[in-house]
Design a protein around this motif. Structure first.
Motif, PDB file in Angstrom:
ATOM      1  N   LEU A 158       0.824  -1.214   0.000  1.00  0.00           N
ATOM      2  CA  LEU A 158       0.000   0.000   0.000  1.00  0.00           C
ATOM      3  C   LEU A 158       0.857   1.262   0.000  1.00  0.00           C
ATOM      4  N   GLY A 159       0.952   1.951   1.132  1.00  0.00           N
ATOM      5  CA  GLY A 159       1.638   3.234   1.123  1.00  0.00           C
ATOM      6  C   GLY A 159       2.787   3.317   2.094  1.00  0.00           C
ATOM      7  N   VAL A 160       2.990   4.518   2.641  1.00  0.00           N
ATOM      8  CA  VAL A 160       4.116   4.776   3.537  1.00  0.00           C
ATOM      9  C   VAL A 160       3.604   5.401   4.834  1.00  0.00           C
ATOM     10  N   GLU A 161       4.024   4.838   5.946  1.00  0.00           N
ATOM     11  CA  GLU A 161       3.693   5.388   7.258  1.00  0.00           C
ATOM     12  C   GLU A 161       4.804   6.342   7.707  1.00  0.00           C
ATOM     13  N   LYS A 162       4.435   7.557   8.084  1.00  0.00           N
ATOM     14  CA  LYS A 162       5.377   8.577   8.541  1.00  0.00           C
ATOM     15  C   LYS A 162       6.525   8.733   7.541  1.00  0.00           C
ATOM     16  N   PRO A 163       6.231   9.287   6.367  1.00  0.00           N
ATOM     17  CA  PRO A 163       7.264   9.455   5.330  1.00  0.00           C
ATOM     18  C   PRO A 163       8.499  10.173   5.856  1.00  0.00           C
ATOM     19  N   GLY A 164       9.670   9.711   5.406  1.00  0.00           N
ATOM     20  CA  GLY A 164      10.927  10.351   5.786  1.00  0.00           C
ATOM     21  C   GLY A 164      11.290  11.448   4.796  1.00  0.00           C
ATOM     22  N   LEU A 165      12.507  11.965   4.916  1.00  0.00           N
ATOM     23  CA  LEU A 165      12.945  13.046   4.037  1.00  0.00           C
ATOM     24  C   LEU A 165      12.894  12.646   2.562  1.00  0.00           C
ATOM     25  N   ILE A 166      13.225  11.381   2.271  1.00  0.00           N
ATOM     26  CA  ILE A 166      13.216  10.914   0.879  1.00  0.00           C
ATOM     27  C   ILE A 166      11.817  10.995   0.298  1.00  0.00           C
ATOM     28  N   GLU A 167      10.833  10.411   1.000  1.00  0.00           N
ATOM     29  CA  GLU A 167       9.466  10.360   0.461  1.00  0.00           C
ATOM     30  C   GLU A 167       8.744  11.714   0.571  1.00  0.00           C
ATOM     31  N   LYS A 168       9.039  12.476   1.615  1.00  0.00           N
ATOM     32  CA  LYS A 168       8.290  13.704   1.883  1.00  0.00           C
ATOM     33  C   LYS A 168       8.808  14.915   1.116  1.00  0.00           C
ATOM     34  N   TYR A 169      10.115  14.969   0.890  1.00  0.00           N
ATOM     35  CA  TYR A 169      10.688  16.162   0.269  1.00  0.00           C
ATOM     36  C   TYR A 169      11.461  15.884  -1.022  1.00  0.00           C
TER      37      TYR A 169
END
Length: 311
Positions: A158-169
């Motif tokens: 499915l998806g990502v829980e609490k995205p880190g710097l890679i996924e979020k920015y």
């Protein structure tokens, strides 16, 4: 709009997936993951004589071969359109898979053209977060569960829980640049390794000339870690029109799984992919997110679930 996104996504992966049958190391790495029952929280006996659906199969082939090698009776490979079928058939045949054990079906994960309760194991990997919205993702989950037999299991990414710097920015910024910067988009779309190699070699020579802390041989060896697999990964991240993984968090995932009636929901352990490109340096971050501060900052928890269907 949804049909346009579906079509564009399918066309993107049709080209990307061709690399799997051209590079044995890449195929084998994904195959080794897929053929290990632990990665689905299941035991090997579960697959003996099973009917299996690979929903959104693409034309990589590693999952279908893995299921047959685990003892499955039949694998239904399903994806949009028909263009992928000839590529997949050719690749599986070259890998020694009996095509009599495989069916090739045109269909969408949001409207699976199969009868209810027909599959012992239904898998959907790397598809749901590319759907246009959460509503269609929920619909797809219901469909995957519908075609699974009572007593069977379903596996989804499915998806990502609490995205880190890679996924979020970082990833969103690069996706934005891909759409707005013509030269960058052209470089990514071409997938031309020779262009990368030529420019990287030029940079290596300049680096060695100005700062010879490392030998030129060592520098060039390092730069070879940017290879065909790296380019495919960049295309995977940037070319697809939708990536809603940040919206498919654990709260959403567990809520919809419980709503459709999923039982015994479990999350497989992280798997250490032995990559052949520069990303091999990042793999330790993926498998230590629970224990390493840097890993927690860089990456979120990528959500994969296995769940059962019981009366």
């Amino acid at each position: 709009m949804s049909k346009t996104i579906f079509k564009k996504t399918r066309n993107v992966y049709l080209d990307q997936h061709k690399i799997f049958f051209k590079h044995n190391e890449l195929f084998d790495r994904f195959y080794n993951y897929a053929v290990n029952p632990k990665n689905y929280c299941l035991n090997k006996n579960f697959f003996k004589g099973a009917n299996i659906l690979d929903a959104g199969c693409g034309n990589t082939g590693y999952f279908a071969k893995a299921m047959i090698d685990l003892g499955a009776e039949h694998v239904c490979c399903m994806d949009l359109g028909n263009k992928w079928k000839s590529e997949l058939k050719k690749g599986l045949r070259n890998k020694g898979v009996a095509l009599s054990k495989i069916s090739f079906v045109s269909g969408s994960v949001t409207e699976i053209p199969l009868k209810s309760e027909t599959m012992d194991f239904t898998a959907c990997n790397g598809v749901l977060y590319h759907l246009p919205n959460k509503k269609l993702t929920s619909k797809a989950l219901k469909e995957l569960f519908r075609v699974t037999k009572f007593g069977g299991s379903t596996f989804v990414y499915l998806g990502v829980e609490k995205p880190g710097l890679i996924e979020k920015y970082i990833s969103p910024t690069l996706r934005k640049a891909y759409l707005e910067e013509k030269n960058f988009k052209k470089l990514i779309d071409s997938g031309d390794l020779k262009v990368w190699q030529k420019n990287l070699e030029n940079l290596a020579n300049i680096f060695y000339k100005k700062d010879n802390f490392f030998s030129l041989k060592s520098i060039k060896k390092f730069l070879k870690l940017i290879n065909s697999e790296t380019l495919m990964f960049m295309q995977d991240c940037l070319q697809v029109p939708v990536n809603q993984s940040d919206k498919l968090d654990k709260k959403y995932s567990l809520k919809i799984l419980k709503k459709i009636g999923a039982k015994n929901i479990r999350i497989p352990d992280d798997y250490y992919f032995k990559r052949t490109d520069i990303r091999r340096f990042f793999t330790p971050f993926h498998v230590t997110k629970k224990t390493n501060l840097l890993s927690k900052i860089l990456y979120g928890e990528h959500l994969k679930f296995t769940f059962d269907k019981k009366k």
